[in-house]
Design a protein around this motif. Structure first.
Motif, short mmCIF file in Angstrom:
data_model
loop_
_atom_site.label_atom_id
_atom_site.label_comp_id
_atom_site.label_asym_id
_atom_site.label_seq_id
_atom_site.Cartn_x
_atom_site.Cartn_y
_atom_site.Cartn_z
N THR A 74 9.72 3.75 0.40
CA THR A 74 9.22 3.02 1.59
C THR A 74 9.46 1.39 1.58
OG1 THR A 74 7.10 3.21 0.92
CG2 THR A 74 7.81 5.09 2.21
N MET A 75 10.12 0.97 0.86
CA MET A 75 10.07 -0.53 0.87
C MET A 75 11.61 -0.95 0.76
SD MET A 75 8.64 -3.11 -2.11
CE MET A 75 6.89 -2.96 -2.00
N ASN A 112 11.44 2.44 -4.70
CA ASN A 112 10.50 2.76 -3.90
C ASN A 112 10.87 3.39 -2.39
OD1 ASN A 112 8.27 2.87 -2.07
ND2 ASN A 112 7.18 1.10 -2.84
N ARG A 140 1.29 3.26 0.60
CA ARG A 140 2.23 3.69 1.87
C ARG A 140 2.80 4.80 1.45
NH1 ARG A 140 6.72 -0.42 4.36
NH2 ARG A 140 7.57 1.22 5.89
N ASN A 141 2.99 5.22 0.08
CA ASN A 141 3.87 6.61 -0.03
C ASN A 141 2.95 7.65 -0.04
OD1 ASN A 141 6.73 5.92 -0.74
ND2 ASN A 141 5.99 4.43 -1.86
N LYS A 188 0.95 -2.21 -3.14
CA LYS A 188 2.30 -2.55 -2.42
C LYS A 188 3.07 -1.17 -2.76
CE LYS A 188 4.37 -6.49 -2.61
NZ LYS A 188 4.90 -7.49 -3.14
N HIS A 189 2.91 -0.52 -3.78
CA HIS A 189 4.03 0.57 -3.98
C HIS A 189 3.27 1.90 -3.76
CE1 HIS A 189 7.50 -1.78 -5.28
NE2 HIS A 189 6.45 -2.89 -5.45
N ILE A 239 5.76 4.50 8.63
CA ILE A 239 5.29 4.67 7.25
C ILE A 239 6.60 4.79 6.48
CG2 ILE A 239 3.71 5.44 5.85
CD1 ILE A 239 2.12 6.50 8.34
N ASP A 240 7.20 6.04 6.88
CA ASP A 240 8.35 6.37 6.05
C ASP A 240 9.37 6.11 6.50
OD1 ASP A 240 10.07 7.42 3.94
OD2 ASP A 240 8.79 9.12 3.36
#
Lengths: 339, 309
Positions: free
Chosen positions: A107-108, A105, B224-225, B220-221, B298-299
């Motif tokens: 963004t994590m 991912n 946000r993307n 969670k995954h 965010i990114d």
């Protein structure tokens, strides 16, 4: 049930606009404790679909597991509820994917991505999970785990990301690791490092591995047993020595012949397998390889051969193994062992 | 830091360009604030009034005078309402418009995201079609039709909410909903398409393979993307909603900012035209700046650089 994983007559098909694609058409194999099984075959032969069927990662809609069973430690995964399966995924069985560049991912933080599985399955709190994640990063050969823990995937190279994915997969000490072409997207030197790492960890933890690859070099390096898949069926299976040195299926022989031979030091033309695999919308009634096979006989087109026993544990789905078939000289000379 | 400084300078420059352009365009419209009174009032009176607002001076002089006042945040007097300055108009109207806008924004973002995510999870199934039908309706039904409909049912027929005007919080509900409908629909569509893209990504499969719950994977995954395209749309939206809208405020008789944008043009109320335009531009530019900053949060792959802005 002596084996860790037993797949019986698995059939998977996809509905699409053109009709039903029979991606996997009756695949059986098993993996013992601590064993490495390589699944070999060209693109579209059903390797990945088989793996994803075991993990129940196939799309829920349009995809149909029509028949068969997948027993893991004696329990049929296909009959399991979604909840039971979630308990198993990531803790007992885990998976490393083909493309490390897109499998994390973006963004994590990678630390969070490793520890979330630990928190879920092991019931640890955040600090404990972090400690475990750092340990895993170190184990996966990532230098400075402390600083890497707080980095995002784009700050890591492809090889590093694959190490992170391996760390994620091994986070909860799984009994079975499914590695779907773990080195395909990496360059050669990194490939070797990742394979070494996997071998290392496999020795350390005794994890069973289902290694999907189309690289026969990787097979020789890692596996004990091999199954060769073609057009959704297993055409040959046996030990690494059986498959690489005494192949009994023309497709396996073709695969081996299409490998460059470095040993002789002289220039040698590669022998490709002519043609393309059959259309799985409407798979042929006979042997799917018949159209590309230089030894094809009449029966090959008419009837799909059963798995002939070559010797204990070595099976080949080819009519040439029938006692009535003509003896093919290549079989004796196949592989590279005689040169 | 360098990025922020550079951006602030660019923002000032942008405001100056907008001011100048508006000033020029405004004065090329035929007529002036008093041209409609020219039949009834004697020439001397008109001239006196023009002199009072400096309209008798050459344009460049007026322009410099205006900029001078602007530099001290003085937007000048309103010609139409003799007792109030543009600053007062904004100070009175903004809280009303901003409250409405803020509520509409919350409704639009929360329900738009929810609708879009649900639609993407049930891709090509009844729920998806239903959600997208709502979205199409929200985009295609204009607010001047939706607002009277809301009034008819919620206020007149069922008597649950006041018909119009401004007072208690209850008065804000219908206009907020009417204001939110359009943006809600657009956000839902954006969210759906970008979420569909994200759901196909390999990292979603990785998350699934970890044995996380379906909701956990999406929250969670996924979100946000998927949210970047939605956030990009938010800039103009926030500015529009916060500064009030003519139609909704007119229909619900709300004393917001919206009406000045339109009325000032008909009245050739030069200071109000300029004032409202500049005020809107400032809000827009500041929101866009904040949104650019939020991308970084965010990114993490998005780097803020002072180049190429």
């Amino acid at each position: 049930m002596a084996q860790l994983l037993e797949v019986e007559q698995l059939k998977v098909s996809f509905r699409s606009h053109g009709g039903e694609v029979q991606a996997v058409r009756g695949v059986s194999f098993d993996i013992g404790h601590g064993e490495v099984l390589a699944v070999v075959g060209e693109s579209g032969c059903g390797k990945s679909v088989t793996a994803q069927a075991i993990m129940k990662l196939l799309p829920k809609r349009g995809c149909n597991i029509k028949e068969g069973s997948i027993h893991f430690e004696g329990k049929d995964l296909l009959k399991m509820s979604g909840k039971e399966m979630k308990q198993l995924k990531g803790s007992q069985i885990s998976m490393v994917f083909q493309d490390p560049m897109t499998s994390l991912n973006p963004t994590m933080k990678i630390g969070t991505q490793i520890s979330e599985g630990i928190i879920k399955h092991k019931g640890l709190d955040k600090t404990q999970a972090k400690a475990k994640a750092l340990e895993l990063l170190k184990l996966a050969g990532i230098p400075n785990p402390e600083s890497r823990y707080n980095q995002y995937p784009h700050e890591l190279s492809g090889g590093m990301r694959q190490r992170v994915l391996i760390a994620i997969a091994l986070a909860c000490d799984p009994k079975l690791l499914i590695a779907d072409e773990p080195t395909t997207a990496l360059d050669v030197t990194i490939q070797a490092q990742i394979l070494d790492l996997m071998k290392d960890l496999q020795h350390k933890f005794g994890t069973s591995i289902m290694l999907i690859t189309h690289d026969l070099g990787v097979v020789a390096e890692m596996a004990q047993k091999v199954i060769v898949m073609y057009a959704g069926i297993v055409v040959e299976s046996g030990t690494v020595a059986d498959i690489l040195e005494r192949p009994k299926h023309p497709y396996t022989i073709g695969l081996l012949n299409s490998l460059p031979n470095y040993e002789d030091g002289e220039k040698e033309r590669l022998i490709p397998i002519e043609g393309t695999p059959p259309d799985l919308y409407d798979p042929p009634t006979g042997c799917p390889f018949a159209a590309r096979c230089e030894y094809a006989m009449e029966i090959c087109v008419e009837e799909l051969p059963k798995a002939f026993t070559v010797n204990d544990g070595h099976y080949s789905r080819c009519w040439l193994n029938d006692p009535r078939a003509p003896q093919v000289a290549e079989f004796a000379a196949a592989g590279r062992d005689e040169s | 830091m360098k990025f922020i400084l550079k951006r602030l300078l660019t923002m000032l420059l942008t405001i100056w360009v907008i001011t100048t352009l508006t000033f020029v365009i405004m004065h090329t419209i035929p007529g002036d604030p008093f041209s409609s009174d020219s039949d009834v009032l004697p020439e001397e009176v008109l001239n006196n009034m023009r002199a009072k607002f400096n309209l008798d001076k050459p344009l460049p002089v007026q322009y410099v005078l205006y900029l001078k006042n602007l530099a001290s945040f003085d937007l000048g007097p309103s010609i139409e309402s003799e007792t109030r300055s543009v600053n007062t108009l904004i100070a009175e109207g903004l809280p009303v418009s901003a409250l409405l806008g803020f509520q509409a924004l919350v409704i639009a973002i929360v329900s738009g995201l929810l609708l879009g995510i649900i639609a993407s999870l049930f891709h090509n199934r009844t729920i998806d079609y239903a959600a997208m039908t709502i979205a199409i309706l929200g985009i295609s039904v204009p607010s001047f039709i939706l607002a009277p409909l809301l009034i008819k049912f919620f206020a007149v027929q069922w008597g649950m909410l006041p018909v119009a005007s401004w007072g208690t919080w209850k008065h804000t509900i219908l206009p907020s909903v009417a204001l939110a409908a359009g943006p809600l629909a657009i956000i839902a569509r954006f969210t759906r398409s970008s979420m569909l893209e994200v759901l196909k990504q390999n990292y979603m499969k990785t998350a699934d393979a970890k044995g996380l719950g379906a909701a956990g994977i999406v929250i969670k995954h996924g979100i946000r993307n998927a949210i970047i395209p939605v956030v990009s749309f938010m800039g103009p939206l926030v500015a529009h909603l916060l500064t009030g809208t003519f139609v909704i405020e007119k229909i619900f008789a709300i004393p917001g900012l919206g009406k000045y944008f339109v009325d000032s043009i008909f009245n050739r109320d030069y200071p109000v035209i300029l004032g409202t335009t500049i005020f809107f531009s400032v809000i827009l530019i500041v929101t866009l700046f904040l949104i650019d900053l939020s991308y970084r949060l965010i990114d993490p792959r998005i780097k803020l650089s002072s180049r190429g802005d």
